[in-house]
Scaffold this active site. Structure first.
Site, short mmCIF file in Angstrom:
data_model
loop_
_atom_site.label_atom_id
_atom_site.label_comp_id
_atom_site.label_asym_id
_atom_site.label_seq_id
_atom_site.Cartn_x
_atom_site.Cartn_y
_atom_site.Cartn_z
N ALA A 56 0.86 -1.18 0.00
CA ALA A 56 0.00 0.00 0.00
C ALA A 56 0.90 1.23 0.00
O ALA A 56 1.77 1.36 0.86
CB ALA A 56 -0.90 -0.02 1.24
N ALA A 58 2.39 4.95 0.37
CA ALA A 58 2.29 6.20 1.13
C ALA A 58 2.42 7.36 0.14
O ALA A 58 3.20 7.28 -0.80
CB ALA A 58 3.41 6.27 2.17
N VAL A 82 4.44 -1.19 3.41
CA VAL A 82 4.29 0.22 3.04
C VAL A 82 5.21 0.55 1.86
O VAL A 82 6.42 0.41 1.94
CB VAL A 82 4.61 1.15 4.24
CG1 VAL A 82 4.36 2.60 3.84
CG2 VAL A 82 3.78 0.77 5.45
N LYS A 83 4.57 0.94 0.76
CA LYS A 83 5.32 1.25 -0.47
C LYS A 83 5.69 2.73 -0.42
O LYS A 83 4.83 3.60 -0.21
CB LYS A 83 4.38 0.97 -1.66
CG LYS A 83 5.06 0.41 -2.88
CD LYS A 83 4.02 0.02 -3.92
CE LYS A 83 4.67 -0.25 -5.25
NZ LYS A 83 3.70 -0.26 -6.34
N ILE A 84 6.98 3.01 -0.60
CA ILE A 84 7.47 4.38 -0.44
C ILE A 84 8.34 4.76 -1.64
O ILE A 84 9.34 4.08 -1.90
CB ILE A 84 8.29 4.51 0.87
CG1 ILE A 84 7.42 4.12 2.08
CG2 ILE A 84 8.86 5.90 1.03
CD1 ILE A 84 8.17 4.08 3.41
#
Ligand code: G3P
Length: 215
Positions: A56, A58, A82-84
């Site tokens: 998902a 950010a 968390v995809k950054i």
């Protein structure tokens, strides 16, 4: 090789799960924009549809806000990664979130040095985009070769998820290079199973079976 499904559609994910090919999911804001409902509800539904990581993204710009956003996303499920997007602020957030046990996936990677920085920050996954590089006349798969060589040289544990895959050749080359994973649109999953000679062969066998069955 692990196969992630590059989608925010639960219906698409269900098809890949039924085929037994899905090990996880990657999403991004563009994929979410194609679906209806809140992002949080979509992430919940994707987590229920598969027993594996759900990435998902950010969307905050500074490290403090990315960390806050990442922690909120991680509360949805322990499946959430968390995809950054790679940047100085992004990597500061990666280091902090990983130190708190929240897995991260550094995305929008277009150079081997960005991938090295992501591994140094402790990212669990990195997403180099091969198709978008091909679109600029730069061979995307060369980037994968270079990242894998660097990670192998120094035993980094960061897993390479080959992203922005557009066709079966990208998948074949990713597997030959030993990439840990590839994230595929459902269309490419379907292309992987097909070959025109298989269709011609089935057609011929059916015709000939017609001669046998009538006896
Ligand atoms: O998940 C990100 C990536 O796979 C995007 O692909 O086709 O929009 O370049 P594409």
């Amino acid at each position: 090789m692990k196969i992630f499904i590059d989608t925010a559609s639960v219906a698409e994910l269900n098809q890949a799960v039924a085929l037994g090919v899905a090990d996880g999911v990657t999403t991004n804001p563009t994929l979410l924009a194609r679906e209806s409902g809140s992002a949080e509800q979509i992430y919940r539904d994707l987590c229920s549809a598969i027993d594996g990581p759900v990435c998902a993204e950010a969307v905050s710009a500074d490290a403090k806000s990315i960390i806050q956003e990442g922690k909120k996303l991680a509360q949805i499920s322990n499946q959430i990664v968390v995809k950054i997007p790679v940047s100085k602020e992004g990597l500061l957030a990666v280091k902090q979130l990983e130190s708190e046990g929240i897995r991260t996936n550094v995305t929008l990677v277009f150079s081997p040095m960005q991938a090295l920085m992501a591994a140094k920050a402790g990212a669990s996954f990195v997403c180099p985009f091969v198709g978008r590089l091909d679109d600029t006349s730069q061979p995307g798969m060369e980037l994968i070769e270079q990242i894998l060589a660097i990670y192998n040289n120094y035993d980094y544990e960061t897993e390479v998820i080959v992203a922005s895959i557009r066709n079966p050749l990208h998948v074949r080359d990713a597997a030959l290079m030993g990439a840990h994973a590839a994230t595929l649109p459902l269309k490419v999953v379907e292309q992987l199973m097909r070959h025109p000679l298989t269709d011609i062969g089935i057609e011929k066998f059916l015709q000939d079976w017609g001669k046998v069955a009538g006896r």
